[in-house]
Design a protein around this motif. Structure first.
Motif, PDB file in Angstrom:
ATOM      1  N   PRO A  73       0.840  -1.201   0.000  1.00 51.06           N
ATOM      2  CA  PRO A  73       0.000   0.000   0.000  1.00 51.06           C
ATOM      3  C   PRO A  73       0.875   1.252   0.000  1.00 51.06           C
ATOM      4  O   PRO A  73       1.987   1.242   0.515  1.00 51.06           O
ATOM      5  CB  PRO A  73      -0.776  -0.097   1.323  1.00 51.06           C
ATOM      6  N   GLU A  74       0.348   2.333  -0.602  1.00 46.71           N
ATOM      7  CA  GLU A  74       1.055   3.613  -0.629  1.00 46.71           C
ATOM      8  C   GLU A  74       0.244   4.645   0.136  1.00 46.71           C
ATOM      9  O   GLU A  74      -0.959   4.769  -0.064  1.00 46.71           O
ATOM     10  CB  GLU A  74       1.247   4.105  -2.063  1.00 46.71           C
ATOM     11  N   ILE A  75       0.960   5.372   0.990  1.00 42.93           N
ATOM     12  CA  ILE A  75       0.337   6.446   1.744  1.00 42.93           C
ATOM     13  C   ILE A  75       1.183   7.705   1.602  1.00 42.93           C
ATOM     14  O   ILE A  75       2.364   7.630   1.256  1.00 42.93           O
ATOM     15  CB  ILE A  75       0.162   6.091   3.238  1.00 42.93           C
ATOM     16  N   SER A  76       0.574   8.844   1.869  1.00 39.36           N
ATOM     17  CA  SER A  76       1.286  10.125   1.917  1.00 39.36           C
ATOM     18  C   SER A  76       1.029  10.773   3.255  1.00 39.36           C
ATOM     19  O   SER A  76      -0.074  10.662   3.814  1.00 39.36           O
ATOM     20  CB  SER A  76       0.823  11.069   0.802  1.00 39.36           C
ATOM     21  N   VAL A  77       2.048  11.439   3.768  1.00 36.48           N
ATOM     22  CA  VAL A  77       1.936  12.217   5.000  1.00 36.48           C
ATOM     23  C   VAL A  77       2.527  13.595   4.737  1.00 36.48           C
ATOM     24  O   VAL A  77       3.558  13.709   4.082  1.00 36.48           O
ATOM     25  CB  VAL A  77       2.638  11.536   6.194  1.00 36.48           C
ATOM     26  N   PRO A  78       1.865  14.660   5.208  1.00 39.49           N
ATOM     27  CA  PRO A  78       2.396  16.001   4.965  1.00 39.49           C
ATOM     28  C   PRO A  78       3.650  16.300   5.783  1.00 39.49           C
ATOM     29  O   PRO A  78       4.523  17.041   5.336  1.00 39.49           O
ATOM     30  CB  PRO A  78       1.256  16.929   5.337  1.00 39.49           C
TER      31      PRO A  78
END
Length: 167
Positions: A73-78
Motif C-alpha cells: 500500500p502507498e500512503i502520503s503524510v504532509p
C-alpha cells in the motif's frame, strides 16, 4: 485498544490465541482479518498516523482508476517521520486538507491529486486515457486539476499534465 481499557498483556494474549491479527506495528484487526485491498490500504493509513492518507496507486485503486491492487500500500503524510514497514510512504509537504477526501471510507487523496501523483509513472498515452476517462466519468473536474497544478508547480507531474488544462 489501550484507550478502551485493554492491557498490553491482554493484547499480546489476543495476538497469540488468534483473536487479533497484527496489520502493522500497533495496528490490529479482529480475526478473521479481511485481506482485501481496501482493508490493507485502510490499515496502512492507520499505521501512518493521524495525517496519513492513501495516495498514488492505492488511491487510484480506491477511486477505481486501477482495476488491480499492487502491494505494498502507498500512503502520503504532509509531515513527520513515521514510515511503517511494508508500506510505501511518501512525505508530501504540499499535501493540504483540500487534497484529501474519503473514498470507500478511507482517507484518500482527491482524484486530481491522485492523478498528479501518478502522472510521472505513466506514459503519455496512459495519462491521456486516465485524464479523459476520469473527466468523462465525473471523478475529475477541470477546475480541480487546474487548481492542483497551480498550487504545486514543482511537482514532477505538473508539467506532464499542463497540456490537459491548456486545451
Amino acid at each position: 485498544m489501550l484507550d478502551l481499557g485493554l492491557s498490553a498483556e491482554a493484547i499480546k494474549g489476543s495476538l497469540r490465541n488468534g483473536s487479533f491479527v497484527a496489520r502493522s506495528h500497533g495496528i490490529y484487526a479482529t480475526a478473521p482479518a479481511r485481506q482485501d485491498p481496501q482493508a490493507l490500504i485502510a490499515a496502512a493509513v492507520l499505521a501512518g498516523g493521524p495525517t496519513a492518507v492513501a495516495s498514488h496507486a492505492s488511491a487510484a485503486w480506491l477511486w477505481e482508476f486501477e482495476r488491480h491492487f499492487q502491494p505494498p500500500p502507498e500512503i502520503s503524510v504532509p509531515t513527520g517521520d513515521r514510515r511503517p514497514r511494508h508500506i510505501t510512504t511518501h512525505r508530501c509537504p504540499s499535501l493540504q486538507p483540500r487534497d484529501v477526501t474519503r473514498q470507500r471510507g478511507v482517507p484518500t487523496t482527491t482524484p486530481a491529486r491522485t492523478i498528479l501523483d501518478l502522472a510521472p509513472r505513466l506514459s503519455l498515452e496512459q495519462r491521456t486515457r486516465l485524464v479523459n476517462d476520469q473527466l468523462r466519468d465525473g471523478y475529475l473536474k477541470p477546475a480541480a486539476l487546474q487548481d492542483v497544478l497551480q498550487r504545486i508547480p514543482l511537482h514532477p507531474g505538473t508539467k506532464l499534465l499542463r497540456r490537459f488544462v491548456e486545451h
